[in-house]
Every structure is written in structure tokens, then in C-alpha cells.
Design a protein around this motif. Structure first.
Motif, PDB file in Angstrom:
ATOM      1  N   LYS A 296       0.841  -1.213   0.000  1.00 17.86           N
ATOM      2  CA  LYS A 296       0.000   0.000   0.000  1.00 17.86           C
ATOM      3  C   LYS A 296       0.873   1.258   0.000  1.00 17.86           C
ATOM      4  O   LYS A 296       0.608   2.218  -0.723  1.00 17.86           O
ATOM      5  CB  LYS A 296      -0.937   0.008   1.211  1.00 17.86           C
ATOM      6  N   MET A 299       2.386   1.811  -3.324  1.00 14.58           N
ATOM      7  CA  MET A 299       1.431   2.398  -4.265  1.00 14.58           C
ATOM      8  C   MET A 299       1.284   3.906  -4.029  1.00 14.58           C
ATOM      9  O   MET A 299       1.268   4.700  -4.984  1.00 14.58           O
ATOM     10  CB  MET A 299       0.075   1.707  -4.118  1.00 14.58           C
ATOM     11  N   GLN A 303       2.146   6.883  -6.774  1.00 11.25           N
ATOM     12  CA  GLN A 303       1.161   7.919  -7.119  1.00 11.25           C
ATOM     13  C   GLN A 303       1.714   9.321  -6.835  1.00 11.25           C
ATOM     14  O   GLN A 303       1.556  10.240  -7.646  1.00 11.25           O
ATOM     15  CB  GLN A 303      -0.131   7.694  -6.306  1.00 11.25           C
TER      16      GLN A 303
END
Length: 313
Positions: A296, A299, A303
Motif C-alpha cells: 500500500k 502504491m 502515485q
């Protein structure tokens, strides 16, 4: 009158300016390094509006160039970590034989880097729990909180207990009416701060939202909690334990906070570089060194890298 430690402030923004001004008001010799605000501060000093009472320092020791500054007992680094590549040249003229360098920065692993460059110095990490911003050059508004959590660095982040050096600095800050908590294990404290910093800084930018909005929606709140649990997995890979009750405390603390834009969201809004490496990248790297993946957080990192590049094009 006993011996008074001298302080250098590297990065006189909201945070460095506030703590440095409090120390000078309490009578300590403080030397401020400035860039864009130099002329204004040299001429007019520092103005502090604070929930604990406003004050003005009409005269401060202001410098544009670190080579003009005296060597100081304690050097406080309050620059954004995106500028850490400048630290070797900024610190070199200021560091004496037993200087103490305190990194008041968000993120992980900076102490290890600085210790390699200045092996004779004592390195500490300071975690600031403060809401303050700079209104104009030399004018700081302090809105809420001001506690510093301080811990000393030992090789590879071994826990080194509470040292006499830490206690001496704590006395100075207490004299300056700044709350300070001493901790025995810097790495534990750094991971604990990431429990808050990773989810809220990242999501405030990615979701374009305040902490209040994030906590007010069931889905984003669940996401915050899942990210916090993943930070705890990262900490565990480094033999540090973050309890479930600590996560609950961070969630309820954020629910009760005044609506707040995180430092990363403010940087994003002003098109400044984001502290992605310090807050997320270094944590991912530290966990990977221990063969632990944090999907997580990985990610969020990817981003943010994309958004940061687009934002500053």
C-alpha cells in the motif's frame, strides 16, 4: 549565571523560526541562517504570534552565509528534507569538535546519512508536533501544539537510552517554555511518527482533502487504518513494535484535531517539491533491507511521484 549553550538554526521557516525565537527570548545565544527572508529579518527581527502569547525580537543574529556564522554547541536543522543535499556544505563551518546536530525533520534515515558525514558530532532526531506557519518574511504564526520528541542516534539506530546531552537540551527548551519529551529509542519514535505522516500526508495530496474530510468518510478512514497497520509491519521488520492502541490513539487524535492541511499538501499547493523520499521512500527501503514489502505504501509512493512531477512541470 551558568554556561549557556549556543544554538544555530538552519532553515528559519515556521518551525526553525519559532523554536529559535523561543530560545533567544529565554536568553540563549541563537544564530539564524536565512535565504530569501534575510534582508527583512536582519532589519526588522522576528515576529511571533502564538497561542501562548505574541512577542517580537527586534534584533536577531541573522546570516545569509554559514561561513560567517560562529561554531555553535547545538545546530538545529529545520530545512525540508528535499534540501538535505545542501547539508554537508551548510553544516561544515558550524560543526565543532563536540557539536550536537538535531534534525527536526519528517521521515526516516537522515540521521544515519549525517552521521557518516560528521562522525565526530552527536546526532539527534527531533520530532515536532506543532501547527505553525510563516505569514510573511520573519513573521510566524503558531496555532497549536509545540512539543518536540527528542532521541539520540547511535550507529545503525541502536537504542542508546536518554543521555546527559539530551537532558541538557531539554532543560534549555523547558526554560524557553517549549514542551520536550525525551525518548530512549530514536528508530521507535521515527516509525511512530510515520504512523501519522505516511497516511495523512500522502492521502491529503492524492485525494485533495483535509484530515477532517479524510476522517469523515468511511472508505478513506478504512484506508488510513490499513496504511497505519502497514507502517506497523515496516516497524516490525526493524524490530520495533507499534501497538494497536497506538494506532487507535492516532486515529482519535486526528478526529479531534482542528481541520488541518498537512505539510505535504501545502507544498503541493505551492508547487514545491514533496518530501516523498524522506517520508515514504526511506521507509520502503528500510523494510526492503529486511526483505519486507509494503504494497500500500509502495502504491502511495508511486502515485505521489507521478503527481509531484506533473505538478511542477
Amino acid at each position: 549565571m551558568g554556561f549557556m549553550q549556543s544554538y544555530a538554526i538552519i532553515g528559519t521557516g515556521a518551525v526553525g523560526g519559532y523554536y529559535g525565537a523561543c530560545l533567544q527570548k529565554a536568553g540563549f545565544p541563537v544564530h539564524f541562517l536565512l535565504r530569501s527572508d534575510y534582508d527583512r529579518v536582519k532589519e526588522k527581527g522576528l515576529i511571533v504570534e502564538s497561542i501562548y502569547g505574541d512577542f517580537t525580537l527586534p534584533r536577531v543574529n541573522a546570516y545569509r552565509d554559514p561561513s560567517q556564522m560562529p561554531q555553535c554547541d547545538v545546530i538545529i536543522v529545520a530545512l525540508k528534507s528535499t534540501q538535505n543535499h545542501l547539508l554537508p556544505q551548510l553544516l561544515k563551518p558550524l560543526v565543532g569538535e563536540n557539536s550536537i546536530i538535531i534534525l527536526l525533520q519528517n521521515g526516516l534515515n537522515f540521521e544515519r546519512e549525517i552521521a557518516k558525514i560528521f562522525p565526530q558530532s552527536f546526532i539527534m532526531g527531533g520530532l515536532c508536533f506543532i501547527c505553525a506557519n510563516k505569514i510573511t518574511a520573519g513573521h510566524i504564526r503558531h496555532l497549536d501544539y509545540q512539543e518536540i520528541v527528542l532521541a539520540e542516534y547511535a550507529l545503525n539506530y541502536q537504542s542508546c537510552g536518554i543521555t546527559g546531552r539530551m537532558e541538557a537540551i531539554a532543560k534549555d527548551f523547558q526554560k524557553a517554555n517549549v514542551k520536550i519529551a525525551l525518548k530512549a529509542d530514536l528508530l521507535q519514535s521515527r516509525w511512530e511518527k510515520l504512523v501519522w505522516n505516511i497516511p495523512y500526508n500522502s492521502l491529503s495530496v492524492i485525494l485533495n482533502a483535509t484530515t477532517q474530510a479524510i476522517m469523515g468518510d468511511r472508505h478513506s478512514r478504512q484506508l488510513v487504518e490499513a496504511i497505519m497497520q502497514e507502517v506497523a509491519i515496516g516497524a516490525r521488520s526493524c524490530q520495533r513494535e507499534i501497538s494497536a492502541s497506538f494506532i487507535v490513539k492516532m486515529l482519535s487524535h486526528t478526529e479531534n484535531m482542528k481541520p488541518y492541511l498537512t505539510s505535504m499538501k501545502l507544498d503541493y499547493n505551492f508547487k514545491r517539491p514533496l518530501e516523498i523520499e524522506g517520508i515514504l521512500g526511506n521507509a520502503l527501503e528500510m523494510a526492503r533491507e529486511k526483505a519486507t514489502e509494503l504494497p500500500k505504501i509502495s502504491m502511495l509512493y508511486q502515485q505521489l511521484k507521478f503527481l509531484d512531477t506533473q505538478n511542477r512541470k
